[in-house]
Design a protein around this motif. Structure first.
Motif, mmCIF file in Angstrom:
data_model
loop_
_atom_site.group_PDB
_atom_site.id
_atom_site.type_symbol
_atom_site.label_atom_id
_atom_site.label_comp_id
_atom_site.label_asym_id
_atom_site.label_seq_id
_atom_site.Cartn_x
_atom_site.Cartn_y
_atom_site.Cartn_z
ATOM 1 N N UNK A 164 6.511 26.515 -0.442
ATOM 2 C CA UNK A 164 5.585 26.624 -1.568
ATOM 3 C C UNK A 164 5.080 28.051 -1.698
ATOM 4 N N UNK A 165 4.700 28.424 -2.882
ATOM 5 C CA UNK A 165 4.227 29.762 -3.174
ATOM 6 C C UNK A 165 5.368 30.590 -3.708
ATOM 7 N N UNK A 166 5.074 31.794 -4.237
ATOM 8 C CA UNK A 166 6.172 32.484 -4.878
ATOM 9 C C UNK A 166 6.088 33.982 -4.928
ATOM 10 N N UNK A 167 4.992 34.591 -4.621
ATOM 11 C CA UNK A 167 4.832 35.969 -5.050
ATOM 12 C C UNK A 167 5.368 36.959 -4.039
ATOM 13 N N UNK A 168 6.466 37.631 -4.438
ATOM 14 C CA UNK A 168 7.133 38.551 -3.548
ATOM 15 C C UNK A 168 6.231 39.678 -3.098
ATOM 16 N N UNK A 169 5.224 40.018 -3.873
ATOM 17 C CA UNK A 169 4.383 41.131 -3.465
ATOM 18 C C UNK A 169 3.401 40.732 -2.367
ATOM 19 N N UNK A 170 3.411 39.463 -1.945
ATOM 20 C CA UNK A 170 2.593 39.048 -0.817
ATOM 21 C C UNK A 170 3.396 38.991 0.485
ATOM 22 N N UNK A 207 0.839 -1.197 0.000
ATOM 23 C CA UNK A 207 0.000 0.000 0.000
ATOM 24 C C UNK A 207 0.874 1.247 0.000
ATOM 25 N N UNK A 208 0.480 2.263 -0.798
ATOM 26 C CA UNK A 208 1.222 3.517 -0.864
ATOM 27 C C UNK A 208 0.408 4.610 -0.199
ATOM 28 N N UNK A 209 0.995 5.253 0.793
ATOM 29 C CA UNK A 209 0.314 6.330 1.494
ATOM 30 C C UNK A 209 0.813 7.686 0.997
ATOM 31 N N UNK A 210 -0.089 8.652 0.884
ATOM 32 C CA UNK A 210 0.271 10.018 0.508
ATOM 33 C C UNK A 210 0.163 10.905 1.729
ATOM 34 N N UNK A 211 1.222 11.632 2.043
ATOM 35 C CA UNK A 211 1.214 12.483 3.230
ATOM 36 C C UNK A 211 0.334 13.700 3.009
ATOM 37 N N UNK A 212 -0.080 14.307 4.125
ATOM 38 C CA UNK A 212 -0.904 15.513 4.045
ATOM 39 C C UNK A 212 -0.133 16.635 3.360
ATOM 40 N N UNK A 213 1.179 16.695 3.605
ATOM 41 C CA UNK A 213 1.996 17.732 2.964
ATOM 42 C C UNK A 213 1.943 17.580 1.450
ATOM 43 N N UNK A 214 2.055 16.329 0.989
ATOM 44 C CA UNK A 214 2.003 16.095 -0.459
ATOM 45 C C UNK A 214 0.644 16.472 -1.028
ATOM 46 N N UNK A 215 -0.418 16.127 -0.314
ATOM 47 C CA UNK A 215 -1.778 16.452 -0.769
ATOM 48 C C UNK A 215 -1.957 17.962 -0.847
ATOM 49 N N UNK A 216 -1.519 18.670 0.231
ATOM 50 C CA UNK A 216 -1.649 20.127 0.251
ATOM 51 C C UNK A 216 -0.831 20.766 -0.865
ATOM 52 N N UNK A 217 0.365 20.241 -1.125
ATOM 53 C CA UNK A 217 1.223 20.783 -2.174
ATOM 54 C C UNK A 217 0.578 20.603 -3.541
ATOM 55 N N UNK A 218 0.030 19.427 -3.791
ATOM 56 C CA UNK A 218 -0.633 19.184 -5.078
ATOM 57 C C UNK A 218 -1.837 20.099 -5.256
ATOM 58 N N UNK A 219 -2.584 20.294 -4.181
ATOM 59 C CA UNK A 219 -3.751 21.174 -4.229
ATOM 60 C C UNK A 219 -3.328 22.609 -4.521
ATOM 61 N N UNK A 220 -2.280 23.067 -3.822
ATOM 62 C CA UNK A 220 -1.799 24.431 -4.037
ATOM 63 C C UNK A 220 -1.275 24.623 -5.457
ATOM 64 N N UNK A 221 -0.540 23.625 -5.967
ATOM 65 C CA UNK A 221 -0.020 23.714 -7.328
ATOM 66 C C UNK A 221 -1.161 23.826 -8.338
ATOM 67 N N UNK A 276 -9.861 25.412 -7.557
ATOM 68 C CA UNK A 276 -10.322 26.796 -7.555
ATOM 69 C C UNK A 276 -9.119 27.700 -7.780
ATOM 70 N N UNK A 277 -9.170 28.603 -8.754
ATOM 71 C CA UNK A 277 -8.014 29.471 -9.002
ATOM 72 C C UNK A 277 -7.617 30.250 -7.748
ATOM 73 N N UNK A 278 -6.330 30.197 -7.419
ATOM 74 C CA UNK A 278 -5.861 30.893 -6.220
ATOM 75 C C UNK A 278 -4.391 31.213 -6.333
ATOM 76 N N UNK A 279 -4.038 32.449 -6.030
ATOM 77 C CA UNK A 279 -2.650 32.885 -6.001
ATOM 78 C C UNK A 279 -2.104 32.668 -4.599
ATOM 79 N N UNK A 280 -1.033 31.897 -4.479
ATOM 80 C CA UNK A 280 -0.494 31.572 -3.169
ATOM 81 C C UNK A 280 0.680 32.480 -2.831
#
Length: 459
Positions: free
Chosen positions: A240-246, A39-53, A229-233
């Motif tokens: 994760x995330x990238x926008x210096x103006x935030x 069985x392969x488990x996916x961590x919450x961090x991986x799930x959150x990262x995929x969602x954010x991406x 859902x479109x979202x700027x992180x």
């Protein structure tokens, strides 16, 4: 005050037992959640990262209006930025697109015979407003990132085309939504000539690659993309995330005097479409970023595109017509070039400050990016590393002048290692007027230097 200190001491003394209890809970939880054999488990961090991406990708595609399509010999000549390339060499077209609320991408292409054609659409955040960024090779709300900076998001969506019916009366719900999405971003499409047989096409997504922060690109599942859902992180350090103006409030530069800026644009020399060689050199010399299309190793020989910052001299006056770009060793484009150095380098006037409309600062004097009058130039050939130390020193100086937000490009490149490249030309093409692209003689292109007998679009 004494009570506060006593309370704090009690909390500190209680902390070890609380921590022990938490650790015990975590161990028990980890034990119960441990994957069973096979069985392969996916961590919450991986799930959150995929969602954010996926959310970030939907935001970028939703905010953009155009990109560079890369393909291998499967689109009509009327759409190409150049004539047929050698077999196996990527070709390109600048395409405007629309995206529905369900994350479906659509184009408006001539003809309906492109079904199952593979296309990779590359989009850069550097093409987004504010357009005042264009003049300083900048990206982001406050213009503090270079187009090549990983935090200036760039995405390539690969898939196959599916034509909608030629008659809009026969549209299903998807095609109707696609047409509405196109008109939402590109209202002038409603008046494009019927005689040119434009047909709405869906890009059925099969692969999505995006880089929007440090640490390399990510692969996004098309289903996750369409469900997001479109979202700027926000960008937070090296995570994760990238926008210096935030990350902090940055005051905008003082606005230039409006009359002075308008006068500056009116004085800019732009060669007209009767001067193909000069117009080609003009576009290349003024371009600060481009799409480099390669034959993808990861996608088993499909065409693929990526955004890179470029310089061709310090200005048109000392340009050579051969732009220089940098490829970090782990970059997907570098991996492709090492396997097959054939490339197509595409530059569009839709990214040039010099082609903003005088009053409203609209791209290409207010024209649609897919309009032939919004010129695009493609250089086809072989990527060649630059090894001469004297040339590299000069090139680094050009990057320092023209890419102030990418200091690594003027100091030998990225920490990962890499090489500066230019192109050994096979052919040059320009599409800057109706009737299809024009092949420019390579010798004429490389030897051009005269600015006499100018015929200008404006000036």
């Amino acid at each position: 005050q004494h009570t506060q200190k006593k309370s704090s001491i009690m909390k500190i003394q209680a902390f070890p037992s609380v921590l022990l209890a938490l650790l015990s809970c975590n161990v028990a939880a980890a034990s119960s959640d441990a994957p069973k054999a096979g069985e392969v488990k996916t961590s919450k961090i991986e799930v959150d990262s995929k969602k954010s991406d996926a959310e970030e990708a939907r935001w970028l595609v939703g905010e953009g209006t155009w990109g560079t399509a890369s393909f291998i010999g499967n689109l009509p000549s009327a759409l190409k930025a150049g004539p047929d390339a050698d077999e196996g060499t990527p070709e390109t077209a600048i395409l405007s697109y629309g995206v529905t609320g369900e994350g479906l991408l659509f184009f408006y292409l001539m003809g309906d015979d492109h079904d199952d054609s593979n296309v990779a659409l590359t989009i850069s955040e550097a093409a987004l407003p504010p357009t005042k960024n264009f003049a300083k090779a900048a990206c982001g709300k406050h213009g503090r990132l270079d187009p090549e900076d990983p935090r200036c998001a760039k995405i390539t969506l690969t898939g196959s085309l599916k034509a909608c019916p030629a008659s809009k009366d026969d549209y299903d719900s998807n095609c109707r939504a696609g047409w509405d999405a196109l008109l939402d971003k590109h209202p002038t499409m409603a008046s494009w000539p019927e005689g040119h047989h434009f047909v709405v096409h869906e890009l059925r997504l099969e692969d999505i690659w995006m880089i929007a922060t440090f640490g390399g690109g990510s692969i996004i599942d098309p289903e996750d993309f369409q469900a997001a859902t479109p979202k700027l992180h926000p960008f937070a350090g090296f995570g994760h995330g990238h926008h210096e103006h935030h990350t902090e409030e940055v005051e905008d530069d003082e606005d230039e005097d409006e009359d002075s800026h308008v006068l500056h644009l009116r004085k800019i020399y732009v060669p007209d479409n009767s001067k193909k060689v000069e117009r080609s050199r003009w576009v290349v010399a003024h371009s600060l970023w481009c799409t480099i299309s390669t034959v993808s190793t990861r996608l088993n020989g499909l065409a693929w595109g990526n955004i890179r910052s470029i310089v061709d001299g310090s200005s048109l006056a000392d340009s050579t017509g051969l732009p220089v770009f940098y490829l970090p060793t782990p970059d997907p484009t570098n991996i492709d070039v090492e396997a097959n150095p054939k490339v197509a380098i595409t530059m569009s006037e839709a990214a040039l400050a010099e082609r903003l409309s005088v009053q409203d600062q609209l791209i290409c004097d207010g024209r649609d990016p897919e309009d032939p009058l919004c010129a695009r130039v493609v250089l086809y050939g072989t990527a060649v590393p630059i090894t001469d130390d004297n040339k590299l020193k000069i090139i680094e100086g050009y990057f320092g002048q023209r890419h102030p937000f990418a200091p690594w490009l003027s100091k030998g490149g990225a920490h990962t290692g890499g090489n500066y490249y230019t192109i050994e030309l096979d052919s040059v093409s320009i599409l800057d007027y109706y009737g299809g692209a024009t092949l420019v003689d390579v010798d004429d292109y490389l030897n051009w230097s005269s600015l006499d007998d100018r015929k200008m679009l404006r000036g």
